[in-house]
Design a protein around this motif. Structure first.
Motif, PDB file in Angstrom:
ATOM      1  N   GLU A 184      53.118  35.082  44.251  1.00  0.00           N
ATOM      2  CA  GLU A 184      52.590  36.414  44.519  1.00  0.00           C
ATOM      3  C   GLU A 184      53.177  37.045  45.776  1.00  0.00           C
ATOM      4  O   GLU A 184      53.611  36.358  46.699  1.00  0.00           O
ATOM      5  CB  GLU A 184      51.070  36.354  44.642  1.00  0.00           C
ATOM      6  N   LYS A 229      50.996  30.435  40.255  1.00  0.00           N
ATOM      7  CA  LYS A 229      51.124  31.791  40.774  1.00  0.00           C
ATOM      8  C   LYS A 229      52.247  31.895  41.789  1.00  0.00           C
ATOM      9  O   LYS A 229      52.467  31.005  42.597  1.00  0.00           O
ATOM     10  CB  LYS A 229      49.818  32.232  41.438  1.00  0.00           C
ATOM     11  N   TRP A 272      36.475  37.407  41.758  1.00  0.00           N
ATOM     12  CA  TRP A 272      37.270  37.529  42.963  1.00  0.00           C
ATOM     13  C   TRP A 272      36.846  36.385  43.880  1.00  0.00           C
ATOM     14  O   TRP A 272      35.909  35.653  43.575  1.00  0.00           O
ATOM     15  CB  TRP A 272      37.037  38.885  43.633  1.00  0.00           C
ATOM     16  N   GLN A 294      48.007  40.069  43.412  1.00  0.00           N
ATOM     17  CA  GLN A 294      46.562  39.873  43.500  1.00  0.00           C
ATOM     18  C   GLN A 294      46.020  40.861  44.528  1.00  0.00           C
ATOM     19  O   GLN A 294      46.219  40.691  45.727  1.00  0.00           O
ATOM     20  CB  GLN A 294      46.231  38.445  43.925  1.00  0.00           C
ATOM     21  N   ILE A 330      39.810  38.759  47.492  1.00  0.00           N
ATOM     22  CA  ILE A 330      41.065  38.791  46.750  1.00  0.00           C
ATOM     23  C   ILE A 330      40.761  38.491  45.288  1.00  0.00           C
ATOM     24  O   ILE A 330      39.911  37.651  44.971  1.00  0.00           O
ATOM     25  CB  ILE A 330      42.076  37.767  47.324  1.00  0.00           C
ATOM     26  N   ARG A 331      41.427  39.173  44.399  1.00  0.00           N
ATOM     27  CA  ARG A 331      41.242  38.938  42.963  1.00  0.00           C
ATOM     28  C   ARG A 331      41.682  37.524  42.613  1.00  0.00           C
ATOM     29  O   ARG A 331      42.732  37.066  43.075  1.00  0.00           O
ATOM     30  CB  ARG A 331      42.032  39.965  42.159  1.00  0.00           C
ATOM     31  N   GLU A 332      40.922  36.833  41.805  1.00  0.00           N
ATOM     32  CA  GLU A 332      41.231  35.451  41.455  1.00  0.00           C
ATOM     33  C   GLU A 332      42.550  35.330  40.699  1.00  0.00           C
ATOM     34  O   GLU A 332      43.332  34.417  40.917  1.00  0.00           O
ATOM     35  CB  GLU A 332      40.085  34.856  40.630  1.00  0.00           C
ATOM     36  N   ASP A 333      42.819  36.265  39.813  1.00  0.00           N
ATOM     37  CA  ASP A 333      44.042  36.223  39.000  1.00  0.00           C
ATOM     38  C   ASP A 333      44.926  37.415  39.310  1.00  0.00           C
ATOM     39  O   ASP A 333      44.482  38.433  39.857  1.00  0.00           O
ATOM     40  CB  ASP A 333      43.688  36.229  37.512  1.00  0.00           C
ATOM     41  N   ASN A 334      46.192  37.290  38.921  1.00  0.00           N
ATOM     42  CA  ASN A 334      47.102  38.422  39.038  1.00  0.00           C
ATOM     43  C   ASN A 334      46.638  39.540  38.110  1.00  0.00           C
ATOM     44  O   ASN A 334      46.067  39.275  37.044  1.00  0.00           O
ATOM     45  CB  ASN A 334      48.524  38.017  38.636  1.00  0.00           C
ATOM     46  N   ILE A 335      46.883  40.789  38.491  1.00  0.00           N
ATOM     47  CA  ILE A 335      46.556  41.893  37.600  1.00  0.00           C
ATOM     48  C   ILE A 335      47.559  41.918  36.465  1.00  0.00           C
ATOM     49  O   ILE A 335      48.722  41.534  36.621  1.00  0.00           O
ATOM     50  CB  ILE A 335      46.554  43.246  38.341  1.00  0.00           C
TER      51      ILE A 335
END
Length: 446
Positions: free
Chosen positions: A381, A379, A187, A415, A209-214
């Protein structure tokens, strides 16, 4: 006699040539000097005597020093007894300030006019109060100490909501060392944010924030913001909010317990939720501001005010997400604010202040976009902000980093964003790359 006339004529010709060359050299030097002093953007040296700057004198710049509203007689020394550190700088004539913490001095950029005045503001180290409030071994103290001296990768907000500085400390620039290990994933720390708790007190919290999309849908990890028979842009009833605080939070394997397409339109078992240790680190007592703007034709500070419901000093656009007004609050997993994205810029060669003045609808200047770690061309988002002139439009961060409004039924990446508890600590690590993608910060609770 003829020879004498020839010599005279030769002298006259040489004299004309020398005069012509002299005029050409003079014009060239004049143009070079004009260009140098009228449109340079390089570092500026200025005369100083015991920390005081001569009022213009031999310089094109005049510096004034302040601590809050109080004008100082001289610039504070690097290691001063008052624990003052540089806060921010402002210049007229379109110039901007970049502070060099090593040399302990300002660099003026975009200086295009002579007799420019710059004001340098200093403040007491923010880490002193934060460390006193949360403990010297807290993660908040650890990050705030970094912010006292890092003026390249970290910066405080100076745009305010309704005239009041929130003084959020944010990571800025193209790729700062703000990686953190959470939920056995990478993250990133957005910053230390001033937020209101359930008891109404303003406190500091780490926001990540999460580094990548879930991962989610079978073909690609994208979701609708709201997907029901009558969709709308109210976060408290959105299917995306329910998914994040339901399935995503409750299942490490992602088993789907709801039959609606909005929730279960993904390959069962592919979504990775929050593990039990990480759940203990999420602060569930934070009030999220979920106000909306009536238009995209706003600057970064104006968007920040809309999100907090303080536009023009009114609460016209104010909504809050709390346990009290949401029986399905669960655990307070949300999304990024548009202002989080735009405040993350380092400003490139034009400076952050110039970026903040730009209209978000038209898109940030390329300098502002490329010098921003929250920009990523791979990305697209969702954000949590909504556009309050219609009931089915919200903002998103697009592929070219422009903030626009889209229908809630469209599909974009997600994210997750959370606030961490104030009692968390960061493990010690003496490596210079601590916080990098190769060596992210490590959290723990006593």
């Amino acid at each position: 006699m003829k020879l004498e006339k020839y010599v005279d004529k030769s002298k006259k010709k040489r004299k004309v040539v020398f005069i012509s060359l002299g005029v050409i050299v003079l014009i060239s030097v004049s143009l070079l000097l004009y260009k140098t002093f009228a449109s340079f953007t390089e570092n500026v040296e200025f005369p100083m005597m015991k920390g005081k700057v001569d009022y213009f004198g031999n310089s094109d710049i005049y510096f004034a020093f302040y601590q809050g509203d109080k004008e100082l007689e001289e610039m504070p020394a690097k290691d001063n007894k008052e624990n003052l550190v540089f806060d921010h700088g402002e210049c007229d004539n379109g110039a901007s300030i970049i502070w060099d913490s090593e040399t302990w001095g300002p660099m003026v950029k975009n200086l295009s006019k002579s007799k420019t005045k710059c004001s340098l503001y200093f403040k007491e180290k923010s880490s002193i109060e934060i460390c006193n409030n949360y403990g010297n071994d807290s993660a908040l103290c650890y990050i705030s100490k970094l912010g006292d001296n890092d003026y390249v990768n970290m910066a405080y907000d100076h745009a305010s909501a309704n005239g009041v500085l929130d003084n959020n400390l944010r990571y800025i620039g193209a790729d700062p060392n703000n990686y953190i290990r959470f939920n056995n994933e990478k993250w990133r720390i957005i910053g230390i944010m001033k937020v209101k708790t359930e008891n109404g007190v303003m406190e500091e919290r780490l926001k990540i924030i999460r580094e990548d999309n879930i991962e989610g849908q079978e073909d690609f990890p994208k979701y609708s913001w709201d997907y029901k028979e009558t969709p709308n842009n109210y976060w408290l009833t959105s299917t995306l909010k329910e998914m994040l605080n339901g399935i995503y939070y409750n299942s490490e394997k992602g088993s789907c317990y709801d039959g609606r397409a909005s929730i279960c339109d993904f390959k069962e078992g592919t979504i990775k939720g929050i593990n039990s240790d990480s759940k203990k680190m999420i602060d569930t007592d934070i009030i999220w501001n979920i106000g909306g703007c009536p238009t995209s034709y706003v600057s970064t500070p104006q968007m920040y005010e809309c999100e907090r419901g303080t536009d023009s000093g009114t609460n016209k656009y104010l909504y809050e997400w709390t346990k009290e007004n949401d029986l399905n609050y669960h655990n307070g997993i949300g999304l990024i604010y548009v202002s989080d994205y735009s405040y993350a810029t380092g400003g490139g060669s034009i400076g952050r202040d110039m970026c903040f003045k730009q209209n978000l609808f038209n898109g940030l200047n390329m300098e502002c976009k490329t010098d921003n770690w929250l920009s990523n061309i791979n990305k697209v988002e969702w954000g949590i902000d909504y556009r309050n002139v219609t009931n089915d439009v919200v903002y998103y961060i697009s592929m070219d980093s422009v903030d626009l409004a889209r229908k809630v039924t469209e599909n974009f990446g997600v994210q997750p964003v959370i606030y961490l508890k104030s009692n968390l600590k960061i493990e010690d690590d003496s490596n210079s790359n601590y916080g990098s993608i190769e060596n992210p910060y490590r959290l723990y609770i006593n």
